[in-house]
Design an enzyme around this catalytic site. Structure first.
Site, short mmCIF file in Angstrom:
data_model
loop_
_atom_site.label_atom_id
_atom_site.label_comp_id
_atom_site.label_asym_id
_atom_site.label_seq_id
_atom_site.Cartn_x
_atom_site.Cartn_y
_atom_site.Cartn_z
N GLU A 203 2.15 1.81 -3.42
CA GLU A 203 1.10 2.39 -4.27
C GLU A 203 1.12 3.91 -4.19
O GLU A 203 1.03 4.61 -5.20
CB GLU A 203 -0.26 1.85 -3.84
CG GLU A 203 -1.45 2.46 -4.57
CD GLU A 203 -2.69 2.55 -3.72
OE1 GLU A 203 -3.29 3.65 -3.68
OE2 GLU A 203 -3.05 1.54 -3.09
N HIS A 204 1.28 4.44 -2.97
CA HIS A 204 1.37 5.90 -2.80
C HIS A 204 2.59 6.46 -3.53
O HIS A 204 2.51 7.51 -4.18
CB HIS A 204 1.46 6.24 -1.32
CG HIS A 204 0.14 6.28 -0.61
ND1 HIS A 204 -0.36 7.42 -0.03
CD2 HIS A 204 -0.78 5.31 -0.39
CE1 HIS A 204 -1.53 7.15 0.52
NE2 HIS A 204 -1.81 5.88 0.32
N GLU B 53 -3.89 8.07 7.55
CA GLU B 53 -4.96 7.28 6.95
C GLU B 53 -5.34 6.11 7.85
O GLU B 53 -6.52 5.81 8.06
CB GLU B 53 -4.51 6.76 5.58
CG GLU B 53 -5.54 5.96 4.82
CD GLU B 53 -5.01 5.42 3.49
OE1 GLU B 53 -5.58 4.43 2.99
OE2 GLU B 53 -4.03 5.98 2.95
N HIS C 174 0.83 -1.21 0.00
CA HIS C 174 0.00 0.00 0.00
C HIS C 174 0.86 1.26 0.00
O HIS C 174 0.57 2.23 -0.70
CB HIS C 174 -0.93 -0.02 1.22
CG HIS C 174 -1.73 1.23 1.38
ND1 HIS C 174 -1.46 2.15 2.37
CD2 HIS C 174 -2.78 1.72 0.68
CE1 HIS C 174 -2.32 3.15 2.27
NE2 HIS C 174 -3.13 2.92 1.26
#
Length: 454
Positions: A72-73, A149, A69
């Protein structure tokens, strides 16, 4: 020279023939291992382009959970030829929309564009497939973004906090044990080398599937793929260990205390999915069973527990038959005012026992099937969903044609099969229970040792 070009053009036409063409879907394989799947849908002059990588949180190990994840950023933060956020700016300037998502079994990047702008998508995706540049300062900023997040979506969300603890209890050695976003201590300690190693290990043409659905011509899309993705070099992709979940030998139960207004519970039984099922019809019978319990206002939970006995404020059933590893059939809910979690759990058990002891009627089975099929047909009306279904199935290691067979397989389920899976899988030895116990904010401060400042 001219004759050589003609020869190359002839070879191009031979190589460009798709390996598979079924129901307006063409599948190609590039020499570097990249798979291209193109589905024609000419209802509107748009196309969706998606790049799927076979990597997600179930590929990770302790210490780097959530790194898929985080990567991905970072994929939006610059390459050899693109500055931070320039990828998104170019897509927007071309009238497109783009985003990405990470799951347990995959990471995917997508753009929706006017059909003649797909070349822009391919050019940019090919650039970051092999030429990502991870800057230390950008990583520190994005680590903070991901930490925040996690705080918003999990740490400060009681139901999400329970769900995370629930999965970590249900799965012992399956990588579905840890959360997609990762544990906070891991997030706070990613280094540039960690991200570079993960990127080099998994982001390669031979570990990717490109899916394009829309008002396109397959041959033209293939030629674009050859132009932009064809020159990329493949990678030696690691072989995953099986990580098959150990057999559960008794009920597991946990409680999580957190600031919340209402109690909440989750019950999950280990069940097969299409990829792991030894009996092929069982996942589809479980799918129908989920709809019997929670398929709208006429389903049993809504009819009998919410409106009838008024014991539940809300209660639902969830099952996903497409995943890479064995998964859970989950029932979750909140008791109505004046009732307890234990009372609602008992009512749920009574519903399951009824399914074990009495075959559902032909009328109920027909209604449920009609609803499941209608939902599937409705989803197929979306160009984005069509692409997502193909990409997801291919990436988890299932023949994407099974997506087209879903409706037929659901229609074949019998009432006796629904009863059979209820008896076989809804047993305490494979059950994990989790309960959210609400506490006041002041009590939470006492528990964590944090005092309010005035």
């Amino acid at each position: 020279m001219h004759m050589l070009n003609k020869f190359k053009q002839g070879m191009w036409l031979i190589l460009a023939l798709p390996t598979i063409v079924v129901a307006d879907v063409s599948e190609f394989q590039l020499e570097n291992g990249l798979k291209l799947i193109v589905k024609e849908d000419h209802r509107a002059p748009v196309a969706v382009s998606q790049v799927w990588y076979k990597v997600g949180s179930s590929y990770e190990h302790n210490g780097i959970t959530g790194i898929s994840h985080q990567l991905e950023h970072m994929m939006f933060k610059g390459t050899e030829n693109l500055g931070p956020n320039e990828f998104s700016q170019i897509i927007a300037a071309n009238g497109g929309r783009e985003n990405a998502f990470t799951g347990r079994d995959y990471t995917a990047y997508f753009q929706t564009l006017e059909k003649d702008r797909i070349e822009v998508s391919f050019r940019l995706e090919a650039e970051r497939m092999r030429k990502l540049k991870i800057d230390g300062a950008e990583l520190l900023k994005e680590r903070d973004v991901v930490s925040e997040e996690r705080r918003m979506r999990t740490d400060d969300n009681p139901k999400s906090l329970l769900r995370e603890a629930f999965n970590a209890t249900a799965f012992v050695n399956s990588p579905y044990h840890h959360p997609v976003i990762g544990w906070m201590s891991d997030i706070n300690n990613y280094e540039v080398d960690d991200l570079n190693d993960w990127y080099q290990k998994w982001y390669a043409p031979n570990n990717a599937t490109v899916v394009v659905v829309g008002d396109v011509e397959p041959q033209a899309i293939y030629e674009l793929a050859q132009q932009y993705f064809g020159p990329l070099k493949p990678e030696a992709i690691a072989t995953l260990k099986p990580q098959i979940e150990v057999e559960q030998r008794g009920l597991r139960s946990i409680k999580v205390k957190a600031p919340a207004e209402l109690p909440y519970f989750m019950m999950g039984w280990k069940v097969p999915v299409v990829k792991t099922a030894e009996i092929s019809w069982e996942p589809y019978a479980l799918e129908v069973l989920a709809a019997v319990l929670d398929g709208g206002s006429s389903a049993r939970f809504a009819r009998q527990l919410v409106r009838g006995d008024e014991i539940a404020a809300s209660v639902g059933a969830g099952y996903g038959l497409f995943s890479r590893l064995q998964d859970l059939f989950v029932i979750a809910g909140t008791p109505a005012k004046g009732n307890t979690v234990d009372e609602l759990k008992l009512a749920v058990r009574e519903q399951l026992n009824e399914l074990k002891q009495q075959v559902i009627t032909p009328q109920e089975l027909a209604r449920v099937k009609t609803q499941v099929v209608a939902n599937a047909v409705y989803e197929r009306d979306s160009v984005f969903y069509q692409a997502m279904q193909i990409g997801m199935l291919d990436t988890i290691g299932i023949d994407w044609h099974l997506g087209d067979e879903y409706v037929d397989n659901v229609k074949l389920v019998t009432a006796e099969q629904v009863m059979a899976v209820a008896k076989k899988y809804f047993i305490d030895d494979s059950l994990t229970e989790a309960e959210l116990v609400p506490v006041s904010v002041n009590k939470e401060a006492e528990m964590t040792g944090v005092a309010n400042e005035h």
